[in-house]
Design an enzyme around this catalytic site. Structure first.
Site, short mmCIF file in Angstrom:
data_model
loop_
_atom_site.label_atom_id
_atom_site.label_comp_id
_atom_site.label_asym_id
_atom_site.label_seq_id
_atom_site.Cartn_x
_atom_site.Cartn_y
_atom_site.Cartn_z
N HIS A 130 29.41 36.99 35.22
CA HIS A 130 29.87 36.25 36.40
C HIS A 130 29.09 34.95 36.58
O HIS A 130 28.81 34.52 37.71
CB HIS A 130 29.76 37.09 37.68
CG HIS A 130 30.64 38.30 37.70
ND1 HIS A 130 31.90 38.30 38.26
CD2 HIS A 130 30.47 39.54 37.20
CE1 HIS A 130 32.44 39.50 38.13
NE2 HIS A 130 31.60 40.28 37.48
N ASN A 204 35.84 42.86 42.77
CA ASN A 204 36.64 42.07 41.83
C ASN A 204 38.06 41.90 42.37
O ASN A 204 38.41 42.51 43.38
CB ASN A 204 36.73 42.80 40.47
CG ASN A 204 35.50 42.57 39.61
OD1 ASN A 204 34.70 41.66 39.85
ND2 ASN A 204 35.35 43.38 38.60
FE1 HDD Z 1 28.51 43.58 38.34
C1 HDD Z 1 27.30 40.47 38.89
C2 HDD Z 1 31.31 42.82 40.20
C3 HDD Z 1 29.86 46.62 37.56
C4 HDD Z 1 25.65 44.45 36.82
N1 HDD Z 1 29.19 41.96 39.32
C5 HDD Z 1 28.53 40.78 39.46
C6 HDD Z 1 29.28 39.89 40.28
C7 HDD Z 1 30.42 40.55 40.64
C8 HDD Z 1 30.34 41.85 40.05
C9 HDD Z 1 31.54 40.01 41.51
C10 HDD Z 1 28.90 38.48 40.63
C11 HDD Z 1 28.12 38.42 41.91
C12 HDD Z 1 27.84 36.99 42.27
O1 HDD Z 1 28.80 36.27 42.58
O2 HDD Z 1 26.67 36.60 42.25
N2 HDD Z 1 30.27 44.50 38.73
C13 HDD Z 1 31.24 44.07 39.59
C14 HDD Z 1 32.21 45.12 39.80
C15 HDD Z 1 31.81 46.18 39.04
C16 HDD Z 1 30.59 45.80 38.38
C17 HDD Z 1 33.42 45.02 40.69
C18 HDD Z 1 32.45 47.52 38.91
C19 HDD Z 1 32.87 48.22 39.91
N3 HDD Z 1 27.89 45.22 37.34
C20 HDD Z 1 28.58 46.38 37.16
C21 HDD Z 1 27.73 47.36 36.49
C22 HDD Z 1 26.52 46.74 36.29
C23 HDD Z 1 26.65 45.41 36.83
C24 HDD Z 1 28.14 48.77 36.13
C25 HDD Z 1 25.27 47.26 35.65
C26 HDD Z 1 24.97 48.48 35.44
N4 HDD Z 1 26.81 42.60 37.85
C27 HDD Z 1 25.74 43.17 37.27
C28 HDD Z 1 24.56 42.24 37.16
C29 HDD Z 1 25.09 40.98 37.87
C30 HDD Z 1 26.51 41.34 38.21
C31 HDD Z 1 24.00 42.09 35.81
C32 HDD Z 1 24.94 39.66 37.15
C33 HDD Z 1 24.40 38.69 38.17
C34 HDD Z 1 24.14 39.49 39.34
O3 HDD Z 1 24.43 40.79 39.09
O4 HDD Z 1 23.71 39.09 40.40
O5 HDD Z 1 23.46 42.77 37.78
#
Ligand code: HDD
Length: 753
Positions: A130, A204
């Site tokens: 993202h 999402n």
């Molecule tokens: Fe995630 C970012 C949505 C599963 C780990 N995720 C991130 C963002 C969104 C989502 C919208 C951007 C947030 C922003 O604008 O700063 N992610 C989802 C959705 C998931 C999902 C809807 C399933 C239901 N994500 C998911 C899992 C993991 C992560 C299973 C890790 C085990 N996601 C992350 C992250 C991020 C992220 C690596 C990257 C940057 C951040 O968090 O702040 O931690």
């Protein structure tokens, strides 16, 4: 307080003075049409941008003003200084030894060194997923207290509250500089600054996820991200590794169907649904617990680009979605969503043929209806991108009293991951950064860490302490209370029995699509698999996944991509179930509208200016944003006026039809002939028609459209009678004097699918 806005354009013969609050803005001597249509355009007369007044201020916006500097010519911030506050009189020349020529640089120049140091460290790690996104401020409000059956969280039950929010929309795969309109899921992350602390709903535009267990997240993301050996491709899932993984991990089948559908290429962030995806819980005042899913439904309906448009816009305007959001907000068109919940009482957890804690499954609305309880409004662009949109940081673990987690194995892992990633991206004190800090009081015994900004007086930084009276002391009421859940079991690495079924809802989704949506989905999977050059990948996806969903789908894709075409008896039986809300058509606004749509008026010298003025005024009154495109970005001369021209917004090569939702061509003999003889303008019409956009034309403009399209079966013909309006294949035509009714017709069909 409220900024008003007029556009001035000429010539029309209407004369008069424009007066605002007693001050003369312009005199009538210059022949002006006056319209209060807001626009971002700088040309076509003068544009006064809206300013953001109290109407778009929230508690969070007020909180941010503590750190916001607005340098003015005579006020603070008007003089250039170093970071340690010393005035700087020359920021253009490094201190040198001067002699006959340019002498050696001097390292002693701490002003130059500071400037370079600061520049060298401007970047922070981009989000690991993202990374590409854009954000804006707004507010959240519930309609009434109907949700108090389920929760005691005031943010969800107190209609007198207006909760500040910051929303960030994003793509998943691409890096920070990638294009907006790639095929991908879109992030829909909402930070609610409630009076009980921040609540981050990190969702999402798609209600399900690729995987069931968070431990698979690094695998799915490595598979979809650019391949490790060559860092290709950018902003694309169309490559071997992603489809290899998806074929071997069939739990991804359902979400892959969504991403390959039109949901993967939204027209605008403002026209997407938002889903919390994971299953959370709500706790009411009687101590009863409910499972819950959160939904946002856009006021404007759910609309997508066509794939051809999306591909072209990636190159023509990679910032298309960013600009779209800001353009709408700056023109006073807030983006709105209805907020709804689905709830399941705790006792009914196991009454479904799917596991309600499995994030690869949605809760069909026929089984669990949506309950609309509030509204999300996004209405204010950020002042500066980096401190707000780049530094905003979400954590699924950040919830408020009355809201809880469930044992959803994806959510549990997310609760660990987000806080962790913010430490890498922003440092341990990331929650003190202005955009992240709550609007309610924050105090505890956490101390130190890099970038600590808070200065806490007193000798105590632990609990309990000899003074025993704090502050801060643990809350006697209002503290976060976990639901007292009885758990027992065997420690092992497993998933529940119902987690093993992966195709029923992929079928449900496919069956629910309209024929054109199915065709788009087949084309999209075919495009992606065609980009996979390893036969193992595209063959196994057809055999392992598509053949479990639908025979027509599997056969069509297999034929397109050169996979093994399955025979019907080898394909898993499609249950034939449907759910209407899974098709985008379900979300068409009941009353068609063109609010915030971008409409282009194509002109050449000799066009009819009265028609253009009337159509622009009508479009403006319906909330659309109109632009004039002509042979040059300068004056274009209307019929009968060789001296006074109209300033147009762009020239033919400066924009393409893909940037707009509809196209209008006025009458004018000379103008129509010029358009006909220009390959680029002929292409404008053909391309807009090919993308199913509404085209309006009047008088000689009709002959141009007809010639450009070369489609004799279109039932319109140049008609010059008053009020004579026809509509055929989305082309609205009118006699020379039927402009008002033609424009009206264009408005009412303009928001079609
Ligand atoms: Fe995630 C970012 C949505 C599963 C780990 N995720 C991130 C963002 C969104 C989502 C919208 C951007 C947030 C922003 O604008 O700063 N992610 C989802 C959705 C998931 C999902 C809807 C399933 C239901 N994500 C998911 C899992 C993991 C992560 C299973 C890790 C085990 N996601 C992350 C992250 C991020 C992220 C690596 C990257 C940057 C951040 O968090 O702040 O931690």
């Amino acid at each position: 307080g409220d900024a008003h806005h007029w556009r001035l354009f000429k010539p029309t013969g209407i004369k008069g003075d424009i007066i605002c609050n007693g001050s003369l803005i312009t005199t009538g001597s210059s022949n002006c049409i006056i319209s209060n249509e807001p626009t971002m355009s700088e040309s076509v007369g003068q544009t006064i941008k809206r300013t953001f007044t109290n109407a778009t201020s929230t508690a969070k916006v007020a909180d941010l003003s503590r750190d916001t500097i607005d340098p003015t010519p005579s006020g603070p911030g008007s003089i250039l200084t170093t970071d340690h506050g010393v005035k700087v009189s020359d920021t253009d020349n490094w201190l040198k030894v001067s002699g006959d020529g340019t002498g050696p640089f001097l390292l002693e120049d701490q002003i130059a060194r500071e400037k370079i140091h600061r520049f060298d460290h401007e970047r922070i790690p981009e989000r690991v997923v993202h990374a590409r996104g854009t954000g804006a401020h707004g507010y959240f409000k519930v309609f009434d207290d109907s949700a108090s059956k389920y929760t005691y969280a005031p943010v969800l039950t107190d209609p007198s509250r207006t909760t500040s929010v910051f929303v960030r929309f994003s793509t998943v795969q691409g890096s920070r500089g990638s294009a907006d309109t790639v095929r991908d899921a879109r992030g829909f992350a909402v930070k609610m600054y409630t009076e009980e602390g921040n609540w981050d709903l990190v969702g999402n535009d798609i209600p399900v996820f690729f995987i069931q267990d968070a431990i698979k997240f690094p695998d799915v993301i490595h598979a979809v991200k650019p391949e490790p050996h060559n860092e290709v491709p950018q902003g694309q899932s169309a490559h071997n590794n992603f489809w290899d993984f998806a074929g071997l991990q069939p739990e991804s089948a359902h979400m892959v169907m969504w991403v390959m559908s039109d949901r993967g290429i939204p027209r605008s962030f403002r026209m997407m649904q938002g889903f919390g995806v994971n299953t959370y819980t709500l706790l009411n005042a009687d101590g009863k617990r409910f499972f819950v899913k959160f939904h946002f439904i856009p006021e404007l309906g759910v609309h997508s680009l066509t794939w051809d448009e999306a591909l072209k816009i990636c190159g023509q305007d990679p910032d298309f979605h960013r600009k779209d959001l800001n353009e709408a907000l700056e023109n006073g068109n807030p983006a709105k969503w209805t907020f709804a919940i689905q709830t399941i009482p705790e006792a009914d957890e196991h009454n479904f043929d799917f596991d309600i804690l499995d994030a690869t499954k949605l809760w069909p609305e026929e089984l669990v209806p949506l309950q609309p309880i509030g509204e999300l409004v996004v209405n204010r662009p950020v002042d500066e991108f980096f401190p707000e949109t780049e530094q905003v940081a979400f954590c699924t673990s950040h919830i408020v009293p009355g809201i809880g987690f469930s044992d959803d194995p994806l959510l549990q892992g997310r609760n660990f991951s987000y806080f962790d990633t913010q430490i890498t991206r922003l440092g341990i004190n990331w929650e003190q950064i202005p955009i992240n800090r709550p609007v309610c009081p924050v105090m505890n015994h956490q101390r130190g860490g890099q970038q600590q900004h808070r200065i806490v007086k007193g000798e105590i930084n632990y609990w309990p302490n000899r003074k025993n009276v704090g502050p801060p002391v643990p809350a006697s009421e209002g503290g976060y209370a976990e639901f007292q859940q009885k758990v027992s079991g065997i420690k092992q690495r497993v998933r529940g029995a119902k987690f093993q079924e992966h195709f029923n809802q992929a079928q449900l989704f496919y069956n629910s699509l309209a024929p054109h949506e199915k065709a788009h989905l087949i084309a999209a999977i075919s495009f992606e698999l065609s980009h996979c050059d390893d036969p193992v990948v595209y063959r196994s996806y057809v055999t392992n996944v598509l053949s479990k969903i639908d025979v027509d789908l599997a056969q069509a894709v297999a034929r397109n991509v050169g996979g093994p075409v399955p025979i019907e008896s080898d394909v898993q039986v499609n249950q034939g179930k449907k759910s209407a809300p899974l098709s985008q058509i379900y979300y068409m606004p009941t009353k068609p509208m063109i609010k915030s749509r971008r409409i282009v008026i194509l002109v050449a010298d000799g066009f009819n200016a009265v028609e253009v003025g009337a159509v622009k005024a009508l479009l403006g009154s319906a909330g659309a944003v109109s632009f004039i495109v002509g042979p040059r970005r300068g004056e274009v001369f209307p019929e009968g006026s060789a001296e006074v021209g109209v300033m147009v917004d762009h020239h033919y090569e400066g924009q393409r039809s893909t940037m707009f939702d509809a196209l209008f061509i006025p009458s004018g003999k000379e103008h129509a002939e010029a358009l006909m003889s220009n390959g680029r303008t002929v292409h404008w019409v053909r391309e807009a028609f090919g993308h199913c956009k509404t085209i309006g034309a009047i008088g000689e403009g009709i002959a141009f459209v007809q010639q450009a399209l070369a489609l004799p079966e279109l039932s319109f013909a140049p008609k010059l009678d008053r009020d004579d309006v026809t509509t055929s294949y989305g082309v609205v035509t009118a006699g020379k004097y039927g402009v008002v009714s033609a424009a009206h017709d264009a408005l009412t069909i303009g928001a079609g699918p």
